[in-house]
Write a protein that holds these residues in place. Structure first.
Motif, PDB file in Angstrom:
ATOM      1  N   TRP A 237     -30.869  21.986  15.531  1.00  0.00           N
ATOM      2  CA  TRP A 237     -32.137  22.309  14.861  1.00  0.00           C
ATOM      3  C   TRP A 237     -32.088  23.632  14.098  1.00  0.00           C
ATOM      4  O   TRP A 237     -32.739  23.787  13.056  1.00  0.00           O
ATOM      5  CB  TRP A 237     -33.305  22.293  15.855  1.00  0.00           C
ATOM      6  N   ILE A 238     -31.321  24.586  14.619  1.00  0.00           N
ATOM      7  CA  ILE A 238     -31.165  25.857  13.903  1.00  0.00           C
ATOM      8  C   ILE A 238     -30.401  25.591  12.607  1.00  0.00           C
ATOM      9  O   ILE A 238     -30.779  26.036  11.514  1.00  0.00           O
ATOM     10  CB  ILE A 238     -30.410  26.880  14.779  1.00  0.00           C
ATOM     11  N   LEU A 241     -32.856  23.472  10.137  1.00  0.00           N
ATOM     12  CA  LEU A 241     -33.953  24.202   9.483  1.00  0.00           C
ATOM     13  C   LEU A 241     -33.443  25.090   8.351  1.00  0.00           C
ATOM     14  O   LEU A 241     -34.116  25.283   7.336  1.00  0.00           O
ATOM     15  CB  LEU A 241     -34.718  25.046  10.512  1.00  0.00           C
ATOM     16  N   LEU A 242     -32.240  25.605   8.542  1.00  0.00           N
ATOM     17  CA  LEU A 242     -31.708  26.517   7.520  1.00  0.00           C
ATOM     18  C   LEU A 242     -31.394  25.827   6.199  1.00  0.00           C
ATOM     19  O   LEU A 242     -31.176  26.489   5.193  1.00  0.00           O
ATOM     20  CB  LEU A 242     -30.465  27.237   8.067  1.00  0.00           C
ATOM     21  N   TYR A 244     -33.374  24.574   4.254  1.00  0.00           N
ATOM     22  CA  TYR A 244     -34.388  24.948   3.271  1.00  0.00           C
ATOM     23  C   TYR A 244     -34.022  26.246   2.559  1.00  0.00           C
ATOM     24  O   TYR A 244     -34.516  26.512   1.461  1.00  0.00           O
ATOM     25  CB  TYR A 244     -35.751  25.105   3.953  1.00  0.00           C
ATOM     26  N   HIS A 266     -43.684  22.525   3.216  1.00  0.00           N
ATOM     27  CA  HIS A 266     -42.731  21.702   3.963  1.00  0.00           C
ATOM     28  C   HIS A 266     -43.488  20.464   4.431  1.00  0.00           C
ATOM     29  O   HIS A 266     -44.401  20.569   5.261  1.00  0.00           O
ATOM     30  CB  HIS A 266     -42.210  22.428   5.205  1.00  0.00           C
ATOM     31  N   PHE A 275     -40.943  22.698  15.532  1.00  0.00           N
ATOM     32  CA  PHE A 275     -39.731  23.262  14.928  1.00  0.00           C
ATOM     33  C   PHE A 275     -40.080  23.991  13.628  1.00  0.00           C
ATOM     34  O   PHE A 275     -39.561  25.056  13.342  1.00  0.00           O
ATOM     35  CB  PHE A 275     -38.708  22.157  14.627  1.00  0.00           C
ATOM     36  N   HIS A 276     -40.963  23.379  12.851  1.00  0.00           N
ATOM     37  CA  HIS A 276     -41.279  23.935  11.532  1.00  0.00           C
ATOM     38  C   HIS A 276     -42.334  25.032  11.557  1.00  0.00           C
ATOM     39  O   HIS A 276     -42.317  25.920  10.721  1.00  0.00           O
ATOM     40  CB  HIS A 276     -41.728  22.814  10.591  1.00  0.00           C
ATOM     41  N   TRP A 280     -39.102  27.925  12.963  1.00  0.00           N
ATOM     42  CA  TRP A 280     -38.650  28.272  11.601  1.00  0.00           C
ATOM     43  C   TRP A 280     -39.252  29.599  11.116  1.00  0.00           C
ATOM     44  O   TRP A 280     -38.496  30.492  10.720  1.00  0.00           O
ATOM     45  CB  TRP A 280     -38.929  27.094  10.669  1.00  0.00           C
ATOM     46  N   MET A 283     -37.581  32.443  13.022  1.00  0.00           N
ATOM     47  CA  MET A 283     -36.209  32.716  12.560  1.00  0.00           C
ATOM     48  C   MET A 283     -36.234  33.567  11.287  1.00  0.00           C
ATOM     49  O   MET A 283     -35.425  34.481  11.106  1.00  0.00           O
ATOM     50  CB  MET A 283     -35.497  31.392  12.204  1.00  0.00           C
ATOM     51  N   LEU A 284     -37.154  33.227  10.398  1.00  0.00           N
ATOM     52  CA  LEU A 284     -37.234  33.951   9.134  1.00  0.00           C
ATOM     53  C   LEU A 284     -37.722  35.379   9.355  1.00  0.00           C
ATOM     54  O   LEU A 284     -37.177  36.337   8.801  1.00  0.00           O
ATOM     55  CB  LEU A 284     -38.144  33.203   8.151  1.00  0.00           C
ATOM     56  N   VAL A 291     -41.806  33.855   4.907  1.00  0.00           N
ATOM     57  CA  VAL A 291     -42.109  32.585   5.567  1.00  0.00           C
ATOM     58  C   VAL A 291     -42.790  31.625   4.580  1.00  0.00           C
ATOM     59  O   VAL A 291     -43.364  32.063   3.594  1.00  0.00           O
ATOM     60  CB  VAL A 291     -43.001  32.806   6.810  1.00  0.00           C
TER      61      VAL A 291
END
Ligand code: MET
Length: 532
Positions: A237-238, A241-242, A244, A266, A275-276, A280, A283-284, A291
């Motif tokens: 998943w990491i 997501l990246l 994008y 998205h 997750f989104h 996500w 992480m950003l 974001v």
């Protein structure tokens, strides 16, 4: 085109990158068509747009599917992408600007960089995971999923063999630290998660407190290696997501990245909301990146009472429907029939009924009747409206309303159903106008006034269709093009359909007098019998 600003931020829309363990189904197509309509709408506004889709190719699930089919994971992914995924998007007339695959080097290199940066910043640490493990399954089990033997031993529910308590070292992202920042962000940006029900779910989830997230795996190797410890691969998943970021030049093309990232929207299915909307953005934030503007979740597509999902496929493929109803009707139907964000159901009966009444009767017949009458009474040359009165003013006003409403609903609110209805209400209004004006009766009056009245009615109807072609172009591009040709709009000087602007579509009187109107192709042919 002229109104695009150089260097301006693109309106960036993404679909999920879909797992390639299986072929695409109606649910995937629903999300991807929605994104296509949204981006075509913004293109029709003259904006710079970037539309991304792609495939998620790592992880245990893909590895096992490949194994079960006796090929390598890479071979499996290549085959599915080329034989199933790309062809379907082409078939559905999806105008994506890029297609990212997570096994591409442009992605994997940058994923490693991103994760390395987080590690260097102290956002990632090594920790342990301990849990019941089934060697037969090669996976950790959730304690609640285990069954008990008579003597109390915990067994794997699949293999009915004792599980081992296994301890593995993994890398963890300090997700727990981002809870307060996320809450603050959701509060400052109420439109970030759509619909409201999804937003509430996420806010409640985050308020309960977040746990750190295990971001590596060492029990299988089909993934992107952790750069500082290649016994681990990065959690799928990491990695996913990246996409994008990597697809728009993260770490590789700063100019492209700055004018595209972050995504404005998205589009996702509601099963992948957390997750989104949680992981996500965290992480950003952790890496100091901006974001996204919005995460818009669509609901489940139900077919015959069953959910269309990755694990529960009913037999209907998108191609089964397009071969019966046509691609444009397919693109239109799901957005028209289901309120975006809500669950919705599909049935042949409902599709057939709507096709017949709304597409064929209301829209298709209007177009063919108007063209036929311009042919019959004016030799196919569009006459001028010299005798307009209140009835014509009402049509012009109806159009202005339809444009404003459709633009707000599709362009701003992602209310595709509402936007389509605004246009179809206008189509109904024009049908009503023709029924009331009875041009076939007016045609019997051969006086100058009679001719002027007839000309006015037909010009009004044709000019209305000119606007309808523009407004429906993002939804049904082939049909709009046929109508555009039937109205002779381009040849008469209006230019290509793609150059017409939504903002300008309501300005009355654009279709040039003298345009050559021809009956052209039937927009929505009569349906064959439903296939067995
Ligand atoms: N592969 C996921 C799915 O199909 C989506 C990943 S989006 C970053 O559900």
């Amino acid at each position: 085109t002229g109104s695009e600003k150089q260097g301006a931020k693109a309106f960036y829309v993404s679909t999920p990158i879909y797992y390639v363990n299986d072929a695409p189904h109606l649910g995937h197509a629903y999300t991807t068509v929605a994104g296509d309509v949204l981006t075509r709408w913004h293109r029709q506004r003259g904006e710079k747009v970037w539309y991304l889709t792609g495939t998620d190719e790592h992880g245990q699930k893909i590895m096992r599917t490949a194994d079960a089919n006796g090929v390598t994971p890479q071979e499996w992914c290549d085959k599915l992408v080329e034989e199933a995924w790309r062809p379907l998007w082409e078939h559905l007339n999806i105008a994506n600007d890029d297609f990212i695959r997570t096994t591409e080097k442009r992605h994997t290199d940058r994923v490693q960089e991103f994760v390395q940066d987080l590690y260097d910043k102290g956002e990632i640490y090594k920790g342990g995971y301990e849990g019941p493990y089934c060697v037969g399954c090669e996976e950790y089990k959730l304690p609640g999923d285990l069954i008990e033997a008579e003597d109390g031993t915990k067994l794997c529910p699949v293999h009915k063999k004792p599980v081992e308590i296994l301890k593995e070292e993994n890398y963890f992202f300090k997700l727990s630290e981002y809870g307060p920042k996320l809450i603050e962000f959701y509060e400052a940006n109420p439109g970030f998660i759509q619909p409201e029900s999804a937003r509430n779910e996420v806010v409640n989830f985050v308020k309960q407190g977040l746990e750190d997230l295990s971001i590596s795996r060492s029990t299988f190797d089909w993934g992107v290696p952790v750069p500082w410890d290649d016994k681990h691969v990065i959690y799928v998943w990491i990695d996913a997501l990246l996409n994008y970021a990597t697809a728009v030049g993260y770490g590789a093309n700063p100019e492209k990245f700055d004018e595209t990232f972050p995504a404005n929207v998205h589009l996702i299915g509601k099963d992948i909301l957390r997750f989104h909307a949680v992981i996500w953005p965290a992480m950003l934030m952790a890496n100091g990146l901006p974001v996204p503007g919005k995460v818009a979740a669509n609901g489940w597509l139900m077919v015959g009472g069953e959910k269309m999902s990755k694990s529960n496929l009913t037999g209907i493929k998108p191609q089964d429907l397009t071969s019966h109803f046509g691609v444009d009707a397919y693109r239109w139907y799901f957005l028209r029939a289901i309120a975006f964000g809500q669950d919705g159901s599909f049935s042949w009966e409902d599709f057939t009924a709507r096709y017949t009444s709304e597409l064929a009767n209301d829209y298709g017949n209007l177009a063919s009747r108007v063209a036929a009458m311009v042919g019959k009474y004016f030799g196919g040359t569009l006459p001028a409206a010299t005798a307009s009165g209140p009835a014509e003013q009402a049509i012009a006003d109806g159009l202005t309303r339809a444009v404003t409403e459709a633009d707000r609903k599709v362009g701003e609110e992602l209310d595709f159903q509402g936007g389509i209805l605004a246009v179809f209400d206008f189509v109904k209004q024009v049908n009503g106008y023709i029924t009331e004006q009875e041009p076939w009766k007016v045609a019997k009056d051969e006086s100058e006034e009679g001719r002027a009245r007839l000309a006015t009615i037909l010009y009004t109807a044709a000019e209305s269709l000119r606007a309808v072609a523009v407004l429906l172009n993002p939804v049904m591009p082939d049909t709009s093009q046929k109508l555009w040709e039937s109205l002779g709009a381009e040849a008469a000087g209006l230019g290509p359909l793609a150059d017409q602007r939504v903002q300008d579509a309501g300005r009355w009187g654009q279709l040039p007098v003298g345009a050559t109107v021809t009956k052209g192709a039937v927009l929505f042919p009569r349906l064959e019998e439903k296939p067995a």
